[in-house]
Design a protein around this motif. Structure first.
Motif, mmCIF file in Angstrom:
data_model
loop_
_atom_site.group_PDB
_atom_site.id
_atom_site.type_symbol
_atom_site.label_atom_id
_atom_site.label_comp_id
_atom_site.label_asym_id
_atom_site.label_seq_id
_atom_site.Cartn_x
_atom_site.Cartn_y
_atom_site.Cartn_z
ATOM 1 N N GLN A 1 0.639 -1.007 0.034
ATOM 2 C CA GLN A 1 0.010 0.036 -0.179
ATOM 3 C C GLN A 1 0.818 1.246 0.021
ATOM 4 N N PHE A 2 0.429 2.195 -0.693
ATOM 5 C CA PHE A 2 1.322 3.435 -0.987
ATOM 6 C C PHE A 2 0.347 4.826 -0.607
ATOM 7 N N SER A 3 1.173 5.691 0.060
ATOM 8 C CA SER A 3 0.349 6.806 -0.023
ATOM 9 C C SER A 3 0.562 7.601 -1.188
ATOM 10 N N ILE A 4 0.071 8.570 -1.509
ATOM 11 C CA ILE A 4 0.240 9.464 -2.722
ATOM 12 C C ILE A 4 1.787 9.858 -2.759
ATOM 13 N N GLY A 5 2.201 10.228 -1.806
ATOM 14 C CA GLY A 5 3.656 10.640 -1.462
ATOM 15 C C GLY A 5 4.584 9.488 -1.970
ATOM 16 N N ASP A 6 4.372 8.376 -1.319
ATOM 17 C CA ASP A 6 5.172 7.038 -1.823
ATOM 18 C C ASP A 6 5.040 6.606 -3.004
ATOM 19 N N LEU A 7 3.586 6.665 -3.665
ATOM 20 C CA LEU A 7 3.643 6.329 -4.754
ATOM 21 C C LEU A 7 4.250 7.335 -5.892
ATOM 22 N N ALA A 8 4.164 8.410 -5.461
ATOM 23 C CA ALA A 8 5.126 9.615 -6.294
ATOM 24 C C ALA A 8 6.545 9.032 -6.284
ATOM 25 N N ARG A 9 7.248 8.766 -5.129
ATOM 26 C CA ARG A 9 8.575 8.511 -5.155
ATOM 27 C C ARG A 9 8.789 7.273 -5.852
ATOM 28 N N GLU A 10 7.777 6.299 -5.624
ATOM 29 C CA GLU A 10 8.123 5.042 -6.549
ATOM 30 C C GLU A 10 8.095 4.919 -7.781
ATOM 31 N N THR A 11 7.391 5.943 -8.585
ATOM 32 C CA THR A 11 7.203 6.049 -9.719
ATOM 33 C C THR A 11 8.033 7.512 -10.551
ATOM 34 N N ALA A 12 8.676 8.122 -9.511
ATOM 35 C CA ALA A 12 9.270 9.555 -9.931
ATOM 36 C C ALA A 12 8.144 10.330 -10.763
ATOM 37 N N THR A 13 7.020 10.329 -9.961
ATOM 38 C CA THR A 13 6.033 11.072 -10.672
ATOM 39 C C THR A 13 5.399 12.175 -9.903
ATOM 40 N N ASN A 14 5.359 13.373 -10.147
ATOM 41 C CA ASN A 14 4.810 14.469 -9.236
ATOM 42 C C ASN A 14 3.545 14.277 -8.738
ATOM 43 N N VAL A 15 3.427 14.500 -7.508
ATOM 44 C CA VAL A 15 2.073 14.370 -6.688
ATOM 45 C C VAL A 15 0.660 14.952 -7.519
ATOM 46 N N ARG A 16 1.092 16.182 -8.176
ATOM 47 C CA ARG A 16 -0.128 16.912 -8.972
ATOM 48 C C ARG A 16 -0.386 16.050 -10.140
ATOM 49 N N THR A 17 0.857 15.592 -10.639
ATOM 50 C CA THR A 17 0.631 14.721 -12.001
ATOM 51 C C THR A 17 -0.436 13.500 -11.738
ATOM 52 N N ILE A 18 -0.125 12.761 -10.652
ATOM 53 C CA ILE A 18 -0.828 11.809 -10.222
ATOM 54 C C ILE A 18 -2.433 12.179 -10.026
ATOM 55 N N ARG A 19 -2.772 13.367 -9.205
ATOM 56 C CA ARG A 19 -4.073 13.547 -9.080
ATOM 57 C C ARG A 19 -4.608 14.080 -10.516
ATOM 58 N N TYR A 20 -3.871 14.566 -11.350
ATOM 59 C CA TYR A 20 -4.359 14.866 -12.732
ATOM 60 C C TYR A 20 -4.446 13.592 -13.425
ATOM 61 N N TYR A 21 -3.899 12.621 -13.419
ATOM 62 C CA TYR A 21 -4.158 11.424 -13.971
ATOM 63 C C TYR A 21 -5.323 10.797 -13.658
ATOM 64 N N GLU A 22 -5.706 10.993 -12.322
ATOM 65 C CA GLU A 22 -6.904 10.485 -11.690
ATOM 66 C C GLU A 22 -8.007 11.190 -12.125
ATOM 67 N N THR A 23 -8.006 12.589 -12.348
ATOM 68 C CA THR A 23 -9.113 13.652 -12.703
ATOM 69 C C THR A 23 -9.307 13.390 -14.355
ATOM 70 N N VAL A 24 -8.340 12.923 -15.039
ATOM 71 C CA VAL A 24 -8.643 12.736 -16.363
ATOM 72 C C VAL A 24 -8.911 11.057 -16.690
ATOM 73 N N GLY A 25 -8.751 10.079 -15.728
ATOM 74 C CA GLY A 25 -9.334 8.871 -15.915
ATOM 75 C C GLY A 25 -8.264 7.967 -16.250
ATOM 76 N N LEU A 26 -6.843 8.396 -16.120
ATOM 77 C CA LEU A 26 -5.981 7.396 -16.692
ATOM 78 C C LEU A 26 -5.649 6.316 -15.579
ATOM 79 N N LEU A 27 -5.772 6.988 -14.131
ATOM 80 C CA LEU A 27 -5.460 6.289 -12.937
ATOM 81 C C LEU A 27 -7.119 6.269 -12.487
ATOM 82 N N PRO A 28 -7.428 5.163 -11.812
ATOM 83 C CA PRO A 28 -8.919 4.848 -11.258
ATOM 84 C C PRO A 28 -8.659 5.498 -9.647
ATOM 85 N N PRO A 29 -9.796 6.177 -9.437
ATOM 86 C CA PRO A 29 -9.676 6.784 -8.003
ATOM 87 C C PRO A 29 -9.020 5.852 -6.933
ATOM 88 N N PRO A 30 -8.165 6.189 -6.315
ATOM 89 C CA PRO A 30 -7.635 5.307 -4.990
ATOM 90 C C PRO A 30 -8.628 4.931 -3.885
#
Length: 156
Positions: free
Chosen positions: A4-33
């Motif tokens: 299980q990952f917090s959004i910060g952990d997920l960001a670090r694990e994937t080298a992705t900005n937290v805001r980008t992760i939220r954006y991907y959720e908003t546009v439907g590329l990532l399902p809501p956690p």
């Protein structure tokens, strides 16, 4: 127990900005956690893998729509034909080849512009080429529009 990952952990694990992760959720590329009782986002291994896929595809220049289609194809099952994924990758390859050709043309033009060693702005090849809106001095006039030529330009 699954990862299980917090959004910060997920960001670090994937080298992705937290805001980008939220954006991907908003546009439907990532399902809501899943959310904790405190409304914190909690991600699992499947979401980490999906985000890594998205990140890799973005690094390769795929558009969001192409990624959406590739994700759909990836979820269709292992026996699904690969032709559609190949077609998407071929389109991306063609786009990359086009960008490379434009960059090589730009490189040649810049090299040519900077070959002349002049002493004054009045004889400066860089200024002459850039001021000529007709692109008559360019190796590849396709990078501009037709217009009036002129080596002297008054910006004031």
């Amino acid at each position: 127990m699954t990862a299980q990952f917090s959004i910060g952990d997920l960001a670090r694990e994937t080298a992705t900005n937290v805001r980008t992760i939220r954006y991907y959720e908003t546009v439907g590329l990532l399902p809501p956690p899943r959310r904790t009782p405190g409304n914190q986002r909690v991600y699992g291994e499947a979401q980490r893998k999906r985000l890594a896929f998205i990140r890799h595809a973005r690094d390769m220049g795929f558009s969001m729509e192409a990624i959406r289609e590739l994700l759909r194809l990836a979820s269709a099952g292992p026996d699904t034909p690969c032709a559609d994924a190949d077609a998407i990758a071929r389109r991306q390859l063609d786009a990359v080849r086009g960008r490379i050709a434009r960059l090589q043309s730009l490189q040649a033009e810049l090299e040519r512009m900077t070959e002349a060693h002049c002493h004054t702005i009045g004889e400066c090849r860089v200024i002459e080429v850039l001021a000529d809106s007709s692109h008559a001095h360019c190796l590849d006039p396709s990078h501009g529009r037709d217009g009036e030529a002129g080596a002297h330009i008054d910006f004031a």
